[in-house]
Design a protein around this motif. Structure first.
Motif, PDB file in Angstrom:
ATOM      1  N   GLY A  33      -3.740  10.450   5.775  1.00  0.00           N
ATOM      2  CA  GLY A  33      -3.968   9.806   4.492  1.00  0.00           C
ATOM      3  C   GLY A  33      -4.263   8.334   4.691  1.00  0.00           C
ATOM      4  N   PRO A  34      -4.444   7.607   3.584  1.00  0.00           N
ATOM      5  CA  PRO A  34      -4.747   6.178   3.680  1.00  0.00           C
ATOM      6  C   PRO A  34      -3.559   5.390   4.239  1.00  0.00           C
ATOM      7  N   THR A  35      -3.841   4.172   4.697  1.00  0.00           N
ATOM      8  CA  THR A  35      -2.806   3.284   5.213  1.00  0.00           C
ATOM      9  C   THR A  35      -2.669   2.072   4.305  1.00  0.00           C
ATOM     10  N   VAL A  36      -1.435   1.766   3.945  1.00  0.00           N
ATOM     11  CA  VAL A  36      -1.109   0.574   3.168  1.00  0.00           C
ATOM     12  C   VAL A  36      -0.468  -0.416   4.138  1.00  0.00           C
ATOM     13  N   ASN A  37      -1.023  -1.622   4.225  1.00  0.00           N
ATOM     14  CA  ASN A  37      -0.461  -2.666   5.082  1.00  0.00           C
ATOM     15  C   ASN A  37       0.523  -3.503   4.289  1.00  0.00           C
ATOM     16  N   VAL A  38       1.709  -3.699   4.850  1.00  0.00           N
ATOM     17  CA  VAL A  38       2.767  -4.476   4.216  1.00  0.00           C
ATOM     18  C   VAL A  38       3.193  -5.565   5.193  1.00  0.00           C
ATOM     19  N   THR A  39       3.361  -6.786   4.682  1.00  0.00           N
ATOM     20  CA  THR A  39       3.783  -7.910   5.502  1.00  0.00           C
ATOM     21  C   THR A  39       5.155  -8.399   5.053  1.00  0.00           C
ATOM     22  N   LEU A  40       6.065  -8.542   6.010  1.00  0.00           N
ATOM     23  CA  LEU A  40       7.389  -9.092   5.739  1.00  0.00           C
ATOM     24  C   LEU A  40       7.384 -10.583   6.033  1.00  0.00           C
ATOM     25  N   SER A  41       8.012 -11.358   5.152  1.00  0.00           N
ATOM     26  CA  SER A  41       8.183 -12.800   5.363  1.00  0.00           C
ATOM     27  C   SER A  41       9.530 -13.196   4.780  1.00  0.00           C
ATOM     28  N   ASP A  42       9.910 -14.446   4.940  1.00  0.00           N
ATOM     29  CA  ASP A  42      11.191 -14.903   4.407  1.00  0.00           C
ATOM     30  C   ASP A  42      11.277 -14.760   2.892  1.00  0.00           C
ATOM     31  N   THR A  43      10.123 -14.814   2.196  1.00  0.00           N
ATOM     32  CA  THR A  43      10.138 -14.708   0.738  1.00  0.00           C
ATOM     33  C   THR A  43      10.276 -13.273   0.251  1.00  0.00           C
ATOM     34  N   GLY A  44       9.941 -12.286   1.067  1.00  0.00           N
ATOM     35  CA  GLY A  44      10.010 -10.883   0.669  1.00  0.00           C
ATOM     36  C   GLY A  44       8.945 -10.072   1.379  1.00  0.00           C
ATOM     37  N   CYS A  45       8.286  -9.171   0.641  1.00  0.00           N
ATOM     38  CA  CYS A  45       7.215  -8.380   1.249  1.00  0.00           C
ATOM     39  C   CYS A  45       5.979  -8.409   0.350  1.00  0.00           C
ATOM     40  N   GLU A  46       4.838  -8.378   0.985  1.00  0.00           N
ATOM     41  CA  GLU A  46       3.543  -8.373   0.288  1.00  0.00           C
ATOM     42  C   GLU A  46       2.743  -7.176   0.753  1.00  0.00           C
ATOM     43  N   PRO A  47       2.009  -6.529  -0.107  1.00  0.00           N
ATOM     44  CA  PRO A  47       1.880  -6.865  -1.518  1.00  0.00           C
ATOM     45  C   PRO A  47       3.091  -6.390  -2.313  1.00  0.00           C
ATOM     46  N   ARG A  48       3.357  -7.107  -3.389  1.00  0.00           N
ATOM     47  CA  ARG A  48       4.472  -6.705  -4.257  1.00  0.00           C
ATOM     48  C   ARG A  48       4.057  -5.540  -5.142  1.00  0.00           C
ATOM     49  N   ALA A  49       2.786  -5.468  -5.501  1.00  0.00           N
ATOM     50  CA  ALA A  49       2.265  -4.360  -6.304  1.00  0.00           C
ATOM     51  C   ALA A  49       1.274  -3.586  -5.438  1.00  0.00           C
ATOM     52  N   ILE A  50       1.647  -2.379  -5.047  1.00  0.00           N
ATOM     53  CA  ILE A  50       0.811  -1.519  -4.207  1.00  0.00           C
ATOM     54  C   ILE A  50       0.142  -0.484  -5.094  1.00  0.00           C
ATOM     55  N   THR A  51      -1.173  -0.324  -4.937  1.00  0.00           N
ATOM     56  CA  THR A  51      -1.916   0.730  -5.633  1.00  0.00           C
ATOM     57  C   THR A  51      -2.508   1.644  -4.576  1.00  0.00           C
ATOM     58  N   THR A  52      -2.208   2.931  -4.675  1.00  0.00           N
ATOM     59  CA  THR A  52      -2.673   3.906  -3.694  1.00  0.00           C
ATOM     60  C   THR A  52      -2.746   5.278  -4.354  1.00  0.00           C
ATOM     61  N   PRO A  53      -3.585   6.174  -3.834  1.00  0.00           N
ATOM     62  CA  PRO A  53      -3.619   7.533  -4.395  1.00  0.00           C
ATOM     63  C   PRO A  53      -2.328   8.297  -4.095  1.00  0.00           C
ATOM     64  N   ALA A  54      -1.994   9.231  -4.959  1.00  0.00           N
ATOM     65  CA  ALA A  54      -0.880  10.135  -4.679  1.00  0.00           C
ATOM     66  C   ALA A  54      -1.261  10.971  -3.468  1.00  0.00           C
ATOM     67  N   GLY A  55      -0.255  11.433  -2.736  1.00  0.00           N
ATOM     68  CA  GLY A  55      -0.494  12.260  -1.562  1.00  0.00           C
ATOM     69  C   GLY A  55       0.012  11.581  -0.305  1.00  0.00           C
ATOM     70  N   PRO A  56      -0.365  12.123   0.853  1.00  0.00           N
ATOM     71  CA  PRO A  56       0.094  11.547   2.118  1.00  0.00           C
ATOM     72  C   PRO A  56      -0.386  10.105   2.266  1.00  0.00           C
ATOM     73  N   THR A  57       0.523   9.204   2.600  1.00  0.00           N
ATOM     74  CA  THR A  57       0.210   7.782   2.722  1.00  0.00           C
ATOM     75  C   THR A  57       0.970   7.211   3.911  1.00  0.00           C
ATOM     76  N   ASN A  58       0.285   6.376   4.693  1.00  0.00           N
ATOM     77  CA  ASN A  58       0.904   5.674   5.810  1.00  0.00           C
ATOM     78  C   ASN A  58       1.227   4.251   5.382  1.00  0.00           C
ATOM     79  N   PHE A  59       2.356   3.754   5.825  1.00  0.00           N
ATOM     80  CA  PHE A  59       2.750   2.380   5.561  1.00  0.00           C
ATOM     81  C   PHE A  59       2.904   1.674   6.907  1.00  0.00           C
ATOM     82  N   HIS A  60       2.080   0.645   7.114  1.00  0.00           N
ATOM     83  CA  HIS A  60       2.108  -0.154   8.341  1.00  0.00           C
ATOM     84  C   HIS A  60       2.765  -1.485   7.982  1.00  0.00           C
ATOM     85  N   VAL A  61       3.951  -1.726   8.523  1.00  0.00           N
ATOM     86  CA  VAL A  61       4.765  -2.878   8.160  1.00  0.00           C
ATOM     87  C   VAL A  61       4.788  -3.863   9.325  1.00  0.00           C
TER      88      VAL A  61
END
Length: 123
Positions: A33-61
């Motif tokens: 499935g698609p990959t959503v990229n997430v970045t961790l920083s001292d303030t929190g994580c981005e993106p704060r609002a993730i839009t993705t299709p339902a179904g299998p999804t990869n999260f790369h942190v």
């Protein structure tokens, strides 16, 4: 049987039970499935609002250098259904999760100084 043996056996059984899961939603290795990229920083994580299709999804942190925020969680209500922990500064980790249509998911990055929570909008 000796009492010590029974205590050790009991401890092993408890440890094994704690590692098992009966929930198919738990985060796993990569999925098709698609990959959503997430970045961790001292303030929190981005993106704060993730839009993705339902179904299998990869999260790369990826941790861009935060010692305070080292975890990314996806929750359904108050239950964690997928996560990565101990993403040390400069490192990255990935997991896959099947997001079900019609289900509300939120994200959490414990320890963020500005924001800890976010949303997932399924298309």
């Amino acid at each position: 049987m000796p009492r010590r043996f029974l205590l050790v056996l009991f401890a092993i059984i408890l440890a094994a039970a704690g590692c098992s899961s009966d929930d198919d939603d738990e985060g796993t290795a990569a999925v098709d499935g698609p990959t959503v990229n997430v970045t961790l920083s001292d303030t929190g994580c981005e993106p704060r609002a993730i839009t993705t299709p339902a179904g299998p999804t990869n999260f790369h942190v990826t941790n861009k250098g935060s010692a305070a925020v080292t975890e990314f969680e996806i929750l359904q209500g108050s239950k964690i259904v997928g996560e990565v922990e101990n993403v040390i500064p400069g490192a990255d980790r990935s997991f896959g999760l099947t997001l079900k249509a019609g289900t509300t998911y939120t994200t959490k990055c414990p320890g963020g100084s500005s924001f800890e929570a976010g949303t997932i909008q399924l298309t």
